[in-house]
Design a protein around this motif. Structure first.
Motif, short mmCIF file in Angstrom:
data_model
loop_
_atom_site.label_atom_id
_atom_site.label_comp_id
_atom_site.label_asym_id
_atom_site.label_seq_id
_atom_site.Cartn_x
_atom_site.Cartn_y
_atom_site.Cartn_z
N UNK A 1 2.53 -11.39 -14.06
CA UNK A 1 2.90 -10.59 -12.90
C UNK A 1 4.37 -10.82 -12.63
N UNK A 2 5.02 -9.83 -12.04
CA UNK A 2 6.48 -9.85 -11.87
C UNK A 2 6.91 -10.47 -10.55
N UNK A 3 6.02 -10.49 -9.60
CA UNK A 3 6.32 -11.04 -8.28
C UNK A 3 5.05 -11.61 -7.68
N UNK A 4 5.23 -12.44 -6.66
CA UNK A 4 4.14 -12.66 -5.73
C UNK A 4 4.54 -11.99 -4.42
N UNK A 5 3.56 -11.44 -3.77
CA UNK A 5 3.77 -10.69 -2.52
C UNK A 5 2.77 -11.22 -1.51
N UNK A 6 3.21 -11.44 -0.29
CA UNK A 6 2.24 -11.81 0.74
C UNK A 6 2.61 -11.18 2.07
N UNK A 7 1.59 -10.72 2.82
CA UNK A 7 1.82 -10.14 4.14
C UNK A 7 1.84 -11.24 5.20
N UNK A 8 2.91 -11.33 5.94
CA UNK A 8 3.00 -12.35 6.98
C UNK A 8 3.81 -11.81 8.15
N UNK A 9 3.21 -10.89 8.90
CA UNK A 9 3.89 -10.30 10.06
C UNK A 9 4.22 -11.40 11.06
N UNK A 10 5.51 -11.61 11.29
CA UNK A 10 5.93 -12.69 12.19
C UNK A 10 6.63 -12.17 13.43
N UNK A 11 6.70 -10.83 13.58
CA UNK A 11 7.37 -10.28 14.74
C UNK A 11 6.65 -9.08 15.29
N UNK A 12 7.07 -8.68 16.47
CA UNK A 12 6.61 -7.43 17.05
C UNK A 12 7.84 -6.76 17.64
N UNK A 13 7.74 -5.90 18.61
CA UNK A 13 8.89 -5.13 19.06
C UNK A 13 9.88 -6.03 19.79
N UNK A 14 11.04 -6.20 19.20
CA UNK A 14 12.14 -6.87 19.87
C UNK A 14 12.22 -8.37 19.70
N UNK A 15 11.21 -9.00 19.12
CA UNK A 15 11.27 -10.46 18.98
C UNK A 15 10.20 -10.94 18.00
N UNK A 16 10.15 -12.25 17.82
CA UNK A 16 9.16 -12.86 16.93
C UNK A 16 8.00 -13.44 17.74
N UNK A 17 6.89 -13.72 17.05
CA UNK A 17 5.73 -14.33 17.71
C UNK A 17 6.00 -15.78 18.10
N UNK A 18 6.96 -16.42 17.42
CA UNK A 18 7.25 -17.83 17.66
C UNK A 18 8.72 -18.07 17.35
N UNK A 19 9.22 -19.21 17.75
CA UNK A 19 10.65 -19.50 17.63
C UNK A 19 11.02 -19.87 16.19
N UNK A 20 12.30 -19.74 15.85
CA UNK A 20 12.75 -20.24 14.55
C UNK A 20 12.45 -21.71 14.34
N UNK A 21 12.50 -22.50 15.42
CA UNK A 21 12.19 -23.93 15.30
C UNK A 21 10.75 -24.13 14.85
N UNK A 22 9.82 -23.39 15.47
CA UNK A 22 8.42 -23.52 15.10
C UNK A 22 8.20 -22.99 13.69
N UNK A 23 8.91 -21.93 13.32
CA UNK A 23 8.83 -21.46 11.94
C UNK A 23 9.22 -22.56 10.98
N UNK A 24 10.35 -23.21 11.25
CA UNK A 24 10.83 -24.26 10.34
C UNK A 24 9.87 -25.44 10.28
N UNK A 25 9.26 -25.78 11.39
CA UNK A 25 8.38 -26.95 11.44
C UNK A 25 7.02 -26.69 10.80
N UNK A 26 6.48 -25.48 10.97
CA UNK A 26 5.06 -25.28 10.65
C UNK A 26 4.80 -24.27 9.53
#
Length: 352
Positions: A199-224
């Motif tokens: 296969x040429x790529x791996x692809x994964x769906x991971x919606x992390x935002x909605x209108x105007x912002x993210x579901x969680x902070x960049x800090x929490x993204x980096x940690x978890x």
């Protein structure tokens, strides 16, 4: 050029004959096109001369019992192999209503994890053996479809509120779910790779935002979450495979971390949520391949959509690194005539 050749050049930030066109119409959209003149049984990508991506999927679910609990002429209430109870509406392009979840505590997760440990029978080898030679002969781009991360855990497994609270209060449980999902995917795709399928790529769906912002902070993204994104990227890159992350919503705040993770391509650059493909191209276009960025809400207005293509595509294609698509998928408001005009405009303004 073949799709594989075009896509390879885009990921290498080089020019091709034209930008690749990789999108996904709704089932109702395809039905509409057939009713408006596209020959019955014909693949829409063949009809319009779009590029073809084919995916290899695996089953990492806990394999809970799937059954119909209730149904009528409008909907069915079913249980899924992830242990979710949902109402599925009979309309072609409807969105299911999530009613209940089995995995809502670390204790319930322990049972699901035990069920997921047996990896036998989770690859459709017969289908893969049938389809793979044709994909190769046609020069398709082949995607290994992974299933892990925030999006699929909250939406298909535990519920949004449960996961967001757990990310703050029970991060060890959340990390174990992310890790179990990912380890299962890597083990199964190692089997596929070792059997000689590429296969040429791996692809994964991971919606992390909605209108105007993210579901969680960049800090929490980096940690978890980032450690698992990085683990997947490193696994793919060790095989010489690209990585494409699908994340709807406004993820501008996460882009520096996504770059640091080593992701090769992001999709879909959702305009209506706050993403600006030209701004991302100017800031990060030498580091990321961009896929999408054309507001799907405009596609039922032919003149407006063509004008956007004329404005955006010549700049997005500069130096390679761009794959044309809507900023989500192609809705059933898009007529055959409109899409013919859209495709003609993309091929004209996306040519090198």
């Amino acid at each position: 050029m073949t799709t594989h050749e075009r896509m390879t050049r885009m990921f290498n930030h080089k020019e091709a004959d034209r930008v690749p066109i990789i999108d996904s119409p709704w089932a109702g959209t395809v039905a509409r096109w057939h009713s408006e003149g596209m020959p019955a049984g014909m693949n829409w990508a063949d009809y319009f001369g779009a590029d073809k991506l084919s995916g290899i999927g695996v089953n990492i679910t806990p394999r809970y019992e799937e059954k119909v609990l209730e149904e009528n002429d409008r909907w069915r209430i079913v249980t899924t192999n992830w242990g979710v109870t949902m109402k599925k509406f009979n309309e072609l392009d409807s969105t299911p209503e999530f009613l209940d979840f089995t995995i809502t505590t670390p204790e319930a997760w322990a049972d699901a994890k035990r069920r997921m440990a047996d990896l036998s029978g989770r690859i459709n080898w017969a289908q893969l053996a049938k389809d793979y030679p044709q994909w190769q002969a046609e020069g398709r781009w082949i995607s290994g479809q992974f299933w892990f991360g925030f999006d699929v855990t909250h939406s298909w497994t535990v519920g949004t509120e449960t996961l967001l609270i757990a990310m703050l209060e029970e991060p060890e449980w959340v990390a174990d779910m992310f890790d179990t999902y990912l380890n299962s995917c890597m083990a199964l795709f190692d089997e596929i790779w070792d059997a000689g399928y590429r296969f040429d790529e791996i692809y994964w769906p991971d919606d992390m935002g909605y209108k105007g912002t993210t579901f969680f902070s960049p800090t929490l993204y980096r940690e978890l979450l980032q450690p698992f994104h990085k683990k997947a990227v490193d696994w793919a890159h060790a095989k010489g495979v690209r990585t494409r992350l699908h994340s709807c919503g406004d993820i501008n705040a996460l882009l520096p971390d996504i770059i640091a993770t080593g992701v090769d391509c992001i999709n879909p650059l959702e305009v209506k949520a706050g993403m600006d493909a030209l701004a991302v191209k100017a800031q990060l276009g030498d580091k990321l391949t961009l896929h999408g960025g054309l507001n799907a809400m405009l596609w039922d207005d032919k003149d407006h959509c063509v004008a956007e293509i004329e404005r955006l595509v010549p700049r997005l294609k500069e130096g390679g690194g761009y794959i044309f698509a809507s900023d989500h998928s192609i809705p059933n408001s898009v007529s055959l005539e409109n899409f013919q005009a859209i495709m003609a405009a993309v091929k004209k303004h996306g040519a090198y």
